[in-house]
Design a protein around this motif. Structure first.
Motif, mmCIF file in Angstrom:
data_model
loop_
_atom_site.group_PDB
_atom_site.id
_atom_site.type_symbol
_atom_site.label_atom_id
_atom_site.label_comp_id
_atom_site.label_asym_id
_atom_site.label_seq_id
_atom_site.Cartn_x
_atom_site.Cartn_y
_atom_site.Cartn_z
ATOM 1 N N GLY A 281 85.917 14.351 62.076
ATOM 2 C CA GLY A 281 85.278 13.291 61.202
ATOM 3 C C GLY A 281 83.827 14.103 61.018
ATOM 4 O O GLY A 281 83.048 13.774 60.224
ATOM 5 N N THR A 282 83.736 15.535 61.448
ATOM 6 C CA THR A 282 82.375 16.025 61.141
ATOM 7 C C THR A 282 82.558 16.989 60.236
ATOM 8 O O THR A 282 83.652 17.379 59.752
ATOM 9 N N PRO A 283 81.418 17.429 59.664
ATOM 10 C CA PRO A 283 81.396 18.561 58.384
ATOM 11 C C PRO A 283 82.293 19.745 58.875
ATOM 12 O O PRO A 283 82.140 20.341 59.816
ATOM 13 N N GLY A 284 83.083 20.170 57.914
ATOM 14 C CA GLY A 284 83.758 21.529 57.975
ATOM 15 C C GLY A 284 83.132 22.558 57.996
ATOM 16 O O GLY A 284 82.070 22.749 57.797
ATOM 17 N N ASN A 285 84.027 23.900 58.144
ATOM 18 C CA ASN A 285 83.268 25.257 57.881
ATOM 19 C C ASN A 285 82.723 25.404 56.579
ATOM 20 O O ASN A 285 83.391 24.771 55.776
ATOM 21 N N LEU A 286 81.684 25.916 56.261
ATOM 22 C CA LEU A 286 81.121 26.293 55.037
ATOM 23 C C LEU A 286 82.284 27.375 54.306
ATOM 24 O O LEU A 286 82.509 28.129 54.898
ATOM 25 N N LEU A 287 82.673 26.715 52.943
ATOM 26 C CA LEU A 287 83.691 27.577 52.321
ATOM 27 C C LEU A 287 83.084 28.469 51.287
ATOM 28 O O LEU A 287 83.322 29.489 50.857
ATOM 29 N N ALA A 288 82.079 27.927 50.574
ATOM 30 C CA ALA A 288 81.333 28.495 49.564
ATOM 31 C C ALA A 288 79.970 27.535 49.434
ATOM 32 O O ALA A 288 79.790 26.690 49.840
ATOM 33 N N ALA A 289 79.080 28.563 48.650
ATOM 34 C CA ALA A 289 77.958 28.083 48.279
ATOM 35 C C ALA A 289 77.306 28.902 47.048
ATOM 36 O O ALA A 289 77.732 30.058 46.998
ATOM 37 N N ARG A 290 76.305 28.041 46.272
ATOM 38 C CA ARG A 290 75.598 28.952 45.476
ATOM 39 C C ARG A 290 74.367 29.517 45.996
ATOM 40 O O ARG A 290 73.623 29.057 46.825
ATOM 41 N N LEU A 291 74.183 30.859 45.792
ATOM 42 C CA LEU A 291 73.107 31.732 46.601
ATOM 43 C C LEU A 291 71.976 31.550 45.611
ATOM 44 O O LEU A 291 71.899 32.002 44.461
ATOM 45 N N ASP A 292 70.907 31.260 46.155
ATOM 46 C CA ASP A 292 69.433 31.076 45.257
ATOM 47 C C ASP A 292 68.710 32.205 45.405
ATOM 48 O O ASP A 292 67.477 32.456 45.775
ATOM 49 N N GLN A 293 69.423 33.358 44.789
ATOM 50 C CA GLN A 293 69.040 34.687 44.535
ATOM 51 C C GLN A 293 69.376 35.372 43.360
ATOM 52 O O GLN A 293 70.633 34.876 43.087
ATOM 53 N N GLY A 294 68.707 36.263 42.821
ATOM 54 C CA GLY A 294 69.329 37.059 41.723
ATOM 55 C C GLY A 294 70.308 38.280 42.404
ATOM 56 O O GLY A 294 70.458 38.493 43.452
#
Length: 495
Positions: free
Chosen positions: A163-176
Motif C-alpha cells: 500500500g505504500t508508493p512504488g518505485n519512481l518510474l518517470a518524472a519531468r525534469l525541471d531543467q533544460g
C-alpha cells in the motif's frame, strides 16, 4: 594492421525495439542510423546476464559471470562477491600495455571498491546504477554555468503490494537540456576526446574512448523537450502485456507486483513508454555531439565504433518493469551495432553474438590475442562480410538480484530453454510464440525437442566448467552418468 582508435558507447537497460535499425518507425536516432549505414547490426545480440554489474564485469574481463564471480549489483547484493579478484584480466589494462590511451566517461558499476581507474581507465569515478546527480563535479558544472539544480515534477509511481508508493518510474525534469546529466557526460567525453586527439596527431598514440550512459534505465527523468517528445497515442503496448503467468515460475508474478504494473492505467503505461523513447533520442543526440567533435578533430573516419547495452528493459512487457529473474528476450536481447575501422559493408547478421564478443573484437583490433577473452570470439570476420564457423546456440545465466535465484538459458535458432531449479522450467517456441507467452515445457508434443535442448545445455555447461550442470545430471534426461556425481573417491569413473 595499425592500431585503430575506438569509440565505445554503452547504454543501460535498453530495448532493441526502440531503435530504427531494429524496426521502430517512430523513435528518432539519427546518430545510430549513421553508424548502421557503415556497419553491422547483429539481430541476435545478447547479454550474458541481464543485470548491470555482472554484465559489465563480463565485458571488462571477457569472461562469463560464473567464471569472474561478480554476480550481483552491490545495491541489492545478497552475499556474493562485491569486487573482481585481482587475477581477472581487463581489456583496458591490456590496451594500456599496447600503447593505448584508455578513457571512460560515465557509469562504472563494476564492483563496490575498485574503480575504473584501478583497471587502467582515465575516468571520473561514478558509482551506482542511476545518474549520480549529487556528484560534486556535476553540481559544480551547473553552478559554473548558472544552470538550475536537479529538480523533478510530475512523478509517476505505482503502489506497492503493502500500500505504500512504488518505485519512481518517470518524472519531468525541471531543467533544460543543457543542464542534464547526459549533457554533462557528453561534455566530459568531449573534453577527454580533445586530449586524446591531440596526442594521436602529435605522436600517433591510439585511443579507446568509452562513454557509458546511465539511461535509458528507469526512472525516465527527462526535460520537457524529451519527456513530451513522443505522443503516448502513438505507442503500441507490448503484446506480452497479455501475460497471465499461467504455467510460469511464481517469481514473475511477484516481480510484477513489486513493479506495481497492475496499479498503473493503460494511459500511464503508454506515457512511460513514450518517455522511454524520449530518453533514447536524448542519448542519441549526446552521442552525436561527441561524434561531431571527433569528425572535426579528424579522428572518426578511420576509427572503430561500438554501440550496445548492458541489458534490456521490460517497460510493461510481461506486466513487468526493470529486469529480474525472468529470461525473456525483452531483457536478454540487446542492441549490437559495430562499425569497423573506416566503415564496412552495411549488413544485418543473424549469428548469435554478445557483449563478450565485443571484448574479443576490441582485443583483435588492438593486436591483442582475442582468445584472452575466454568466453568470446572476435567479430572481425563477420564485420568484413565473411561467414566464419560460428556458434549455433547461446547460453546465458542469472544468479539473483533482490534474492538468490539461479537460472540458465539456452537459445537456439527457434527455441529457448530456461532451467529454474526451485521452480518450473520454461520452454518457448520463438517462431510460433515470439512474445514468449506460452510455456511449452510440459507439452507432450514438445518432449523430444525439449529433451534435446536439456541435453545440449548440459553439454554446454560441462564444457564451460559451469557447475550448474551438476543439478541437471540427476534431474533431467541429459544422458548417462559418466562422472563421480558424489565428487568423492567412492565411485569409479564411468560406473
Amino acid at each position: 594492421m595499425t592500431s585503430p582508435n575506438m569509440f565505445f558507447f554503452l547504454t543501460d537497460q535498453h530495448r532493441v525495439d526502440t531503435l530504427p535499425c531494429y524496426g521502430n518507425r517512430i523513435v528518432q536516432t539519427p546518430w545510430l542510423d549513421s553508424v548502421t549505414a557503415e556497419g553491422t547490426v547483429f539481430d541476435r545480440f545478447y547479454t550474458p546476464t541481464a543485470i548491470c554489474t555482472p554484465a559489465r564485469a563480463s565485458l571488462l574481463t571477457g569472461e562469463a559471470p560464473f567464471r569472474h564471480q561478480l554476480l550481483a549489483n552491490y545495491e541489492r547484493n545478497v552475499g556474493y562477491t562485491e569486487d573482481l579478484c585481482p587475477e581477472h584480466r581487463a581489456f583496458s589494462r591490456d590496451l594500456r600495455e599496447h600503447g593505448y590511451n584508455v578513457g571512460l566517461a560515465g557509469k562504472w558499476h563494476v564492483g563496490l571498491q575498485r574503480t575504473a581507474a584501478d583497471f587502467g581507465f582515465d575516468a571520473l569515478h561514478m558509482h551506482g546504477w542511476h545518474n549520480p546527480v549529487d556528484l560534486p563535479e556535476y553540481e559544480r558544472y551547473l553552478s559554473d554555468r548558472g544552470l538550475p539544480p536537479y529538480r523533478l515534477t510530475d512523478e509517476i509511481r505505482g503502489t506497492f503490494p503493502n500500500g505504500t508508493p512504488g518505485n519512481l518510474l518517470a518524472a519531468r525534469l525541471d531543467q533544460g537540456i543543457e543542464a542534464t546529466f547526459e549533457r554533462f557526460l557528453g561534455d566530459l567525453a568531449i573534453e577527454r576526446l580533445r586530449q586524446y586527439a591531440e596526442e594521436f596527431h602529435r605522436d600517433g598514440t591510439p585511443f579507446f574512448l568509452a562513454t557509458h550512459f546511465f539511461g535509458p534505465h528507469l526512472p525516465y527523468n527527462l526535460p520537457a523537450e524529451y519527456f513530451d517528445l513522443y505522443d503516448p497515442d502513438d505507442v503500441e503496448l507490448p503484446p506480452s502485456i497479455a501475460e497471465t503467468f499461467l504455467g510460469k515460475p511464481p517469481v514473475q508474478a511477484n516481480y510484477s507486483a513489486h513493479w506495481t504494473f497492475d496499479t498503473l492505467s493503460e494511459e500511464t503505461s503508454r506515457k512511460l513508454i513514450a518517455a522511454y523513447w524520449g530518453y533514447v533520442t536524448m542519448i542519441d543526440h549526446e552521442i552525436g555531439r561527441i561524434v561531431d567533435v571527433a569528425r572535426e578533430l579528424g579522428v572518426y573516419d578511420e576509427a572503430a565504433v561500438f554501440f550496445s547495452a548492458d541489458h534490456g528493459e521490460f517497460t510493461g512487457a510481461h506486466r513487468l518493469h526493470d529486469k529480474g529473474p525472468a529470461m525473456y528476450e525483452d531483457i536478454y536481447r540487446v542492441p549490437g551495432v559495430v562499425r569497423p575501422p573506416g566503415g564496412g559493408p552495411t549488413q544485418h547478421r543473424t549469428e548469435f553474438a554478445d557483449l563478450i564478443d565485443l571484448t574479443a573484437t576490441i582485443d583483435d583490433l588492438a593486436g591483442i590475442d582475442s582468445e584472452r577473452a575466454t568466453d568470446g570470439n572476435s567479430l572481425l570476420p563477420i564485420l568484413r562480410g565473411e561467414t566464419p564457423e560460428w556458434r549455433s546456440d547461446y547460453v546465458a545465466e542469472f544468479h539473483g538480484h533482490h534474492f538468490p535465484y539461479p537460472q540458465r538459458m539456452l537459445v537456439t535458432d527457434r527455441y529457448k530453454l530456461i532451467v529454474n531449479p526451485e521452480s518450473v522450467n520454461e520452454f518457448y517456441d520463438l517462431v510460433a510464440d515470439p512474445y514468449e507467452l506460452t510455456n511449452r515445457y510440459g507439452f507432450p508434443e514438445c518432449e523430444e525437442i525439449r529433451d534435446a535442448h536439456l541435453a545440449l545445455l548440459y553439454r554446454r555447461l560441462r564444457d564451460r566448467g559451469d557447475n550448474f550442470y551438476h543439478w541437471m545430471t540427476s534431474m533431467y534426461p541429459v544422458g548417462g552418468k559418466d562422472y563421480d556425481t558424489s565428487l568423492s573417491s567412492f565411485e569409479r569413473h564411468g560406473s
